[in-house]
Design a protein around this motif. Structure first.
Motif, PDB file in Angstrom:
ATOM      1  N   ILE A  25       0.876  -1.158   0.000  1.00  8.87           N
ATOM      2  CA  ILE A  25       0.000   0.000   0.000  1.00  8.87           C
ATOM      3  C   ILE A  25       0.917   1.213   0.000  1.00  8.87           C
ATOM      4  O   ILE A  25       1.754   1.366   0.890  1.00  8.87           O
ATOM      5  N   LEU A  27       1.302   5.203   0.180  1.00  9.54           N
ATOM      6  CA  LEU A  27       0.682   6.460   0.595  1.00  9.54           C
ATOM      7  C   LEU A  27       1.454   7.600  -0.062  1.00  9.54           C
ATOM      8  O   LEU A  27       2.680   7.645   0.024  1.00  9.54           O
ATOM      9  N   VAL A  48      -1.339  -0.977  -4.171  1.00 15.23           N
ATOM     10  CA  VAL A  48      -2.541  -0.174  -3.967  1.00 15.23           C
ATOM     11  C   VAL A  48      -2.073   1.232  -3.619  1.00 15.23           C
ATOM     12  O   VAL A  48      -1.194   1.407  -2.780  1.00 15.23           O
ATOM     13  N   VAL A  50      -2.953   4.966  -2.107  1.00 10.72           N
ATOM     14  CA  VAL A  50      -3.832   5.807  -1.301  1.00 10.72           C
ATOM     15  C   VAL A  50      -3.251   7.203  -1.418  1.00 10.72           C
ATOM     16  O   VAL A  50      -2.214   7.511  -0.827  1.00 10.72           O
ATOM     17  N   HIS A  77     -12.786   7.775  -5.183  1.00 16.70           N
ATOM     18  CA  HIS A  77     -12.496   9.046  -4.516  1.00 16.70           C
ATOM     19  C   HIS A  77     -13.322   9.077  -3.240  1.00 16.70           C
ATOM     20  O   HIS A  77     -14.539   9.014  -3.269  1.00 16.70           O
ATOM     21  N   PHE A  81      -9.306  11.512  -0.589  1.00 23.07           N
ATOM     22  CA  PHE A  81      -8.290  10.549  -1.005  1.00 23.07           C
ATOM     23  C   PHE A  81      -8.745   9.840  -2.266  1.00 23.07           C
ATOM     24  O   PHE A  81      -9.939   9.622  -2.466  1.00 23.07           O
ATOM     25  N   LEU A  83      -8.267   6.236  -3.917  1.00 15.67           N
ATOM     26  CA  LEU A  83      -7.800   4.860  -3.756  1.00 15.67           C
ATOM     27  C   LEU A  83      -7.715   4.246  -5.140  1.00 15.67           C
ATOM     28  O   LEU A  83      -8.695   4.267  -5.893  1.00 15.67           O
ATOM     29  N   THR A  85      -6.616   0.724  -7.069  1.00 15.45           N
ATOM     30  CA  THR A  85      -6.258  -0.674  -6.852  1.00 15.45           C
ATOM     31  C   THR A  85      -5.982  -1.361  -8.188  1.00 15.45           C
ATOM     32  O   THR A  85      -6.598  -1.036  -9.204  1.00 15.45           O
ATOM     33  N   VAL A  91     -12.567  -2.816  -3.948  1.00 17.06           N
ATOM     34  CA  VAL A  91     -12.867  -1.920  -2.826  1.00 17.06           C
ATOM     35  C   VAL A  91     -14.352  -2.045  -2.545  1.00 17.06           C
ATOM     36  O   VAL A  91     -15.172  -1.771  -3.412  1.00 17.06           O
TER      37      VAL A  91
END
Length: 96
Positions: A25, A27, A48, A50, A77, A81, A83, A85, A91
Motif C-alpha cells: 500500500i 501512501l 494499492v 492511497v 475518490h 483521497f 484509492l 487498486t 474496494v
C-alpha cells in the motif's frame, strides 16, 4: 458413514496459494508532480495507491485513470483521497 473423503492438507495448500498477495500500500499525494507513468508502474506491480488529493481529482488522475480502469483496476475518490487498486483487488463501498 459415507464415502466422503476430505484431504485438509490439500485444501490448506490451495487456500495459501489463493491468498498470496504481492505488492504494497503506497501512501502519497496526488498533486500533479508525479508522472502518470509512475502511478501506472506502481499499479502494474500489484500495489494499492492511497493518494491525498491536492487539487481537482479528475484533472490530476486523467493521465492514468483510463488505463487503470481498462486493465480492470479500480479508482475510488473518498474523503479527499483517491484509492487506486490493481486488477483483482476490489474496494467494498457497500457500507458507505
Amino acid at each position: 458413514m459415507s464415502d466422503f473423503d476430505l484431504d485438509l492438507r490439500t485444501v490448506e495448500e490451495h487456500i495459501d496459494e489463493e491468498l498470496e498477495i504481492e505488492g504494497s500500500i503506497i501512501l502519497d499525494v496526488l498533486d500533479g508532480s508525479t508522472p502518470a507513468e509512475e502511478w501506472l508502474e506502481a499499479i502494474s506491480k500489484g500495489n494499492v495507491l492511497v493518494l491525498a488529493v491536492d487539487g481537482e481529482v479528475n484533472e490530476l488522475a486523467a493521465g492514468f485513470a483510463r488505463d487503470v480502469k481498462g486493465s480492470g483496476g479500480n479508482l475510488i475518490h473518498f474523503r479527499g483521497f483517491l484509492l487506486v487498486t490493481p486488477p483483482g483487488v476490489d474496494v467494498d463501498t457497500g457500507r458507505l
